[in-house]
Design a protein around this motif. Structure first.
Motif, mmCIF file in Angstrom:
data_model
loop_
_atom_site.group_PDB
_atom_site.id
_atom_site.type_symbol
_atom_site.label_atom_id
_atom_site.label_comp_id
_atom_site.label_asym_id
_atom_site.label_seq_id
_atom_site.Cartn_x
_atom_site.Cartn_y
_atom_site.Cartn_z
ATOM 1 N N THR A 56 0.803 -1.216 0.000
ATOM 2 C CA THR A 56 0.000 0.000 0.000
ATOM 3 C C THR A 56 0.845 1.279 0.000
ATOM 4 O O THR A 56 0.335 2.351 -0.339
ATOM 5 N N HIS B 98 -3.529 -7.723 -3.743
ATOM 6 C CA HIS B 98 -4.287 -6.637 -3.109
ATOM 7 C C HIS B 98 -5.271 -7.255 -2.128
ATOM 8 O O HIS B 98 -6.126 -8.053 -2.516
ATOM 9 N N ASN C 279 -6.218 -4.864 4.721
ATOM 10 C CA ASN C 279 -5.595 -3.536 4.722
ATOM 11 C C ASN C 279 -6.331 -2.578 5.647
ATOM 12 O O ASN C 279 -5.730 -1.715 6.287
ATOM 13 N N LEU D 160 -4.474 0.531 -1.187
ATOM 14 C CA LEU D 160 -3.639 0.353 -2.374
ATOM 15 C C LEU D 160 -4.181 1.201 -3.524
ATOM 16 O O LEU D 160 -5.363 1.110 -3.860
#
Length: 455
Positions: free
Chosen positions: A281, A300, A305, A313
């Motif tokens: 990221t 991803h 995240n 990202l």
């Protein structure tokens, strides 16, 4: 009717041969050869279509998807910690260091018990298949024997698996009860995994591969990173690791080497063609250019995240730079084994990156601007994008590609996706499938032409 065709599938299919758009193959006939590879796609308007359908029906090799059912390619999940499956959904509100030290490492250490590993891995592989995921890149634990069992679970269930033994040898960064005994031992066991997984290939027509797997730079010594890089070059092997996942990792690598994560990985020989780096990221435009130059891919992981990367990202920017990107569930930093959830979150995260999230900041300063991706682009990442990152002929319904299929039933009681006949254009049908499907909607799954799930 071609002599080498072993199966023919009649129905309506969605896929994304090109990033940014989808193709709807309505009432198409897909011919599959003895190796489970697509030989030909015969469209409804082809003059041979009806005659071929009759011929395959009469010969007993025609499979009809059925009314209200649609075929999508099998998903490609680029990042799964298989040994974290028992803690999926647990302790995600804790800080990363507590999550690792108090939850994750104690759990992963249990995989020294091969019987425990066999039970967990067999269940995980079946669960992912049942959700339409036909190709997976797996982190195993730091145990060689357990990781061999993970590869065997993929072979036995018919899933296409890429499997690595996690390497984490630095005694200053890992608990004494759970780490590699030495850099030499870690490299030797990785080499042994390569031999043992490659020996399974005759029993895995769908494919199984070993993956060189340093957990991430902060958990590894320079000696082991160098040794794994040499092993990758010697065997032209897949590599996976974490890269630029969060501020702590970014800052730790920079302080240790005086350069950012991607450059350190490159210099150890670990950022290369078909390396799969999770998260990324913090990648700058220059680092994105490096990924594109060497042919490395990004897993991803939009759900995890949100918990641990503290960032989003920039998919659109990196795609425009030519970087190969697919999706990863990141079990168990990501709570869901369902790639549909990652498709949805990838879209939502891109919108939040574009517009920002803090309404107390002035609007021009709130977001990055021009970052959104569509749900069709997210489907590409979950299928053809992952295939591109791995260099594997999967992810679409095109001749020469492996026939990986998930059959989605839109007419189930309590899981009806038909929309009552309103907004019934192909793009609307696809959107409802991607946003509303549950595991119950996925009725059959095929890998390399072989049916592995029937509900």
């Amino acid at each position: 009717m071609a002599a080498d065709v072993r199966q023919a599938f009649l129905g309506s299919f969605f896929h994304t041969p090109t990033y940014g758009s989808f193709e709807y193959l309505e009432d198409a006939l897909i011919e599959v050869d003895a190796g489970g590879v697509i030989a030909r796609v015969v469209r409804e308007d082809d003059p041979r279509h009806d005659e071929l359908v009759r011929a395959y029906h009469d010969s007993g090799v025609l499979v009809e998807l059925g009314q209200g059912r649609y075929g999508l390619p099998g998903f490609v999940d680029l990042h799964v910690h298989a040994c974290q499956w028992p803690q999926a959904g647990i302790a995600l509100d804790e800080p990363l260091d507590r999550w690792l030290l108090e939850r994750t490492f104690p759990l992963e250490s249990k995989f020294a018990d091969v019987e425990f590993a066999r039970t967990v891995y067999g269940d995980l592989v079946r669960q992912l298949l049942a959700r339409g995921t036909t190709t997976v890149v797996y982190f195993g634990s730091a145990h060689l024997d357990a990781t061999v069992e993970l590869a065997r679970a993929c072979v036995d269930a018919g899933q296409r698996g890429l499997v690595g033994k996690t390497v984490m040898d630095d005694p200053t960064a890992n608990p004494d009860y759970y780490r590699d005994a030495s850099p030499r031992k870690a490299v030797e066991e990785t080499a042994q995994l390569i031999r043992e997984v490659e020996a399974m290939r005759p029993d895995a027509p769908q494919g199984v591969w070993p993956v060189i797997t340093p957990r991430f730079i902060p958990s590894c010594t320079d000696e082991v990173l160098r040794g794994l890089g040499n092993l990758a070059a010697e065997h032209d092997a897949y590599v996976q690791s974490h890269c630029n996942e969060g501020q702590w990792e970014h800052d730790t690598v920079l302080a240790r080497f005086g350069k950012e994560d991607p450059y350190a990985l490159r210099d150890f020989g670990l950022l290369r063609e078909h390396s799969i780096m999770a998260h990324c990221t913090f990648l700058t435009p220059d680092e994105g250019a490096l990924f594109a130059q060497v042919g490395a891919g990004i897993a991803h992981c939009p759900i995890s995240n949100a918990y641990f990367a503290s960032s989003v990202l920039p998919v659109k920017r990196l795609r425009e730079q030519g970087v190969r990107i697919g999706l990863g569930t990141d079990i168990s930093g990501g709570f869901s084994p369902n790639m549909y959830d990652d498709i949805r979150q990838a879209v939502m995260a891109s919108r939040m990156l574009e517009t920002g999230v803090d309404a107390q900041r002035p609007e021009p300063e709130r977001g990055s601007g021009d970052a959104r991706i569509s749900v069709v682009e997210a489907l590409y990442l979950a299928t053809a994008g992952g295939a591109e990152a791995l260099g594997l002929p999967v992810g679409t319904f095109e001749p020469g590609r492996a026939f990986d299929l998930q059959v989605v039933d839109t007419c189930l009681p309590y899981a009806d996706l038909t929309g009552f006949g309103v907004f019934d254009a192909p793009e609307d049908r696809l959107a409802r499938i991607l946003y509303l499907s549950t595991p119950e909607n996925i009725r059959q799954v095929y890998v390399q032409g072989r049916r592995v799930i029937e509900k």
